[in-house]
Design a protein around this motif. Structure first.
Motif, mmCIF file in Angstrom:
data_model
loop_
_atom_site.group_PDB
_atom_site.id
_atom_site.type_symbol
_atom_site.label_atom_id
_atom_site.label_comp_id
_atom_site.label_asym_id
_atom_site.label_seq_id
_atom_site.Cartn_x
_atom_site.Cartn_y
_atom_site.Cartn_z
ATOM 1 N N ARG A 5 -10.756 -20.728 6.365
ATOM 2 C CA ARG A 5 -10.993 -19.788 5.279
ATOM 3 C C ARG A 5 -10.060 -18.588 5.411
ATOM 4 O O ARG A 5 -9.841 -18.082 6.487
ATOM 5 N N SER A 6 -9.538 -18.162 4.311
ATOM 6 C CA SER A 6 -8.656 -16.996 4.316
ATOM 7 C C SER A 6 -9.081 -16.072 3.193
ATOM 8 O O SER A 6 -8.873 -16.381 2.027
ATOM 9 N N THR A 7 -9.693 -14.983 3.559
ATOM 10 C CA THR A 7 -10.126 -14.028 2.548
ATOM 11 C C THR A 7 -9.394 -12.722 2.766
ATOM 12 O O THR A 7 -9.313 -12.225 3.877
ATOM 13 N N ASP A 8 -8.875 -12.194 1.705
ATOM 14 C CA ASP A 8 -8.134 -10.945 1.798
ATOM 15 C C ASP A 8 -9.105 -9.788 1.618
ATOM 16 O O ASP A 8 -9.717 -9.637 0.580
ATOM 17 N N THR A 9 -9.233 -9.013 2.681
ATOM 18 C CA THR A 9 -10.086 -7.834 2.602
ATOM 19 C C THR A 9 -9.240 -6.602 2.868
ATOM 20 O O THR A 9 -9.635 -5.704 3.587
ATOM 21 N N ALA A 10 -8.042 -6.616 2.310
ATOM 22 C CA ALA A 10 -7.135 -5.478 2.511
ATOM 23 C C ALA A 10 -7.808 -4.211 2.025
ATOM 24 O O ALA A 10 -8.447 -4.190 0.988
ATOM 25 N N GLN A 11 -7.644 -3.190 2.814
ATOM 26 C CA GLN A 11 -8.213 -1.902 2.467
ATOM 27 C C GLN A 11 -7.093 -0.880 2.527
ATOM 28 O O GLN A 11 -6.236 -0.952 3.391
ATOM 29 N N ALA A 12 -7.141 0.060 1.635
ATOM 30 C CA ALA A 12 -6.121 1.101 1.653
ATOM 31 C C ALA A 12 -6.620 2.259 2.491
ATOM 32 O O ALA A 12 -7.583 2.912 2.145
ATOM 33 N N GLY A 13 -5.965 2.460 3.616
ATOM 34 C CA GLY A 13 -6.279 3.627 4.437
ATOM 35 C C GLY A 13 -5.682 4.809 3.709
ATOM 36 O O GLY A 13 -5.878 4.971 2.523
ATOM 37 N N GLN A 14 -4.935 5.597 4.379
ATOM 38 C CA GLN A 14 -4.224 6.655 3.685
ATOM 39 C C GLN A 14 -2.961 5.995 3.129
ATOM 40 O O GLN A 14 -2.258 5.307 3.852
ATOM 41 N N PRO A 15 -2.695 6.156 1.847
ATOM 42 C CA PRO A 15 -1.573 5.460 1.216
ATOM 43 C C PRO A 15 -0.279 5.585 2.022
ATOM 44 O O PRO A 15 0.126 6.678 2.385
ATOM 45 N N GLY A 16 0.333 4.430 2.297
ATOM 46 C CA GLY A 16 1.591 4.418 3.022
ATOM 47 C C GLY A 16 1.447 4.597 4.520
ATOM 48 O O GLY A 16 2.418 4.497 5.248
ATOM 49 N N ARG A 17 0.257 4.861 5.016
ATOM 50 C CA ARG A 17 0.075 5.117 6.435
ATOM 51 C C ARG A 17 -0.388 3.882 7.200
ATOM 52 O O ARG A 17 0.151 3.545 8.214
ATOM 53 N N LEU A 18 -1.472 3.245 6.744
ATOM 54 C CA LEU A 18 -2.011 2.094 7.464
ATOM 55 C C LEU A 18 -2.786 1.201 6.515
ATOM 56 O O LEU A 18 -3.613 1.680 5.739
ATOM 57 N N THR A 19 -2.494 -0.076 6.571
ATOM 58 C CA THR A 19 -3.285 -1.067 5.858
ATOM 59 C C THR A 19 -3.707 -2.125 6.858
ATOM 60 O O THR A 19 -2.987 -2.420 7.823
ATOM 61 N N VAL A 20 -4.879 -2.688 6.621
ATOM 62 C CA VAL A 20 -5.412 -3.744 7.471
ATOM 63 C C VAL A 20 -5.866 -4.866 6.561
ATOM 64 O O VAL A 20 -6.681 -4.653 5.661
ATOM 65 N N ARG A 21 -5.327 -6.042 6.793
ATOM 66 C CA ARG A 21 -5.718 -7.221 6.018
ATOM 67 C C ARG A 21 -6.432 -8.162 6.969
ATOM 68 O O ARG A 21 -5.884 -8.545 8.011
ATOM 69 N N ALA A 22 -7.657 -8.538 6.629
ATOM 70 C CA ALA A 22 -8.453 -9.421 7.479
ATOM 71 C C ALA A 22 -8.532 -10.808 6.856
ATOM 72 O O ALA A 22 -8.840 -10.948 5.674
ATOM 73 N N THR A 23 -8.228 -11.819 7.649
ATOM 74 C CA THR A 23 -8.359 -13.209 7.233
ATOM 75 C C THR A 23 -9.063 -13.963 8.359
ATOM 76 O O THR A 23 -9.213 -13.450 9.471
ATOM 77 N N THR A 24 -9.469 -15.175 8.080
ATOM 78 C CA THR A 24 -10.082 -16.031 9.092
ATOM 79 C C THR A 24 -9.334 -17.349 9.130
ATOM 80 O O THR A 24 -9.137 -17.983 8.094
ATOM 81 N N THR A 25 -8.907 -17.749 10.319
ATOM 82 C CA THR A 25 -8.214 -19.009 10.526
ATOM 83 C C THR A 25 -8.880 -19.721 11.692
ATOM 84 O O THR A 25 -8.931 -19.187 12.799
ATOM 85 N N ASP A 26 -9.410 -20.912 11.437
ATOM 86 C CA ASP A 26 -10.079 -21.686 12.485
ATOM 87 C C ASP A 26 -11.125 -20.852 13.222
ATOM 88 O O ASP A 26 -11.193 -20.861 14.449
ATOM 89 N N ASP A 27 -11.936 -20.128 12.483
ATOM 90 C CA ASP A 27 -12.995 -19.265 13.029
ATOM 91 C C ASP A 27 -12.473 -18.136 13.908
ATOM 92 O O ASP A 27 -13.209 -17.572 14.714
#
Length: 125
Positions: A5-27
């Motif tokens: 499963r690959s779900t994009d849960t990208a969240q915008a931290g402070q614009p241009g500073r930090l982004t985190v994208r969470a996915t799931t691969t093989d649990d």
């Protein structure tokens, strides 16, 4: 390597500073982090690494797009490592950029937390 499963849960931290994208691969939870990890953006990463509702957490943090990390980032990695280890899980780091790798080596994190040159190697280890 089979992909799960690959779900994009990208969240915008402070614009241009930090982004985190969470996915799931093989649990395995994969966090792709982009930008700078410092005292201004650390909370965003800390929230993404919350494993309080996860049994046996398995996490890979892809650092290939991180341009800077200060002691805040180091502390987040150490606390996360301790938390997942206590829950009988693991944490691996993947593809750190040269500046980030130097910091990891300088403070000895690469001896504590498995660090792999590529995301694929971190997932397969």
């Amino acid at each position: 390597m089979a992909h799960g499963r690959s779900t994009d849960t990208a969240q915008a931290g402070q614009p241009g500073r930090l982004t985190v994208r969470a996915t799931t691969t093989d649990d395995i939870r994969v966090l792709t982090v982009s930008g700078e990890i410092d005292h201004h953006t650390g909370d965003h990463l800390r929230q993404a690494l919350d494993v309080s509702d996860t049994a046996r957490p398995r996490i890979v943090i892809d650092l290939s797009r991180v341009t800077f990390m200060d002691s805040s980032g180091i502390n987040i990695l150490i606390v996360t490592y301790q938390t997942v280890t206590e829950a009988d899980g693991w944490l691996r780091l993947a593809a750190p950029t040269d500046p980030v790798l130097r910091i990891l080596q300088l403070v000895g994190i690469h001896d504590l937390i498995e660090c792999h040159p590529t995301l694929g190697q971190a997932l397969a280890a």
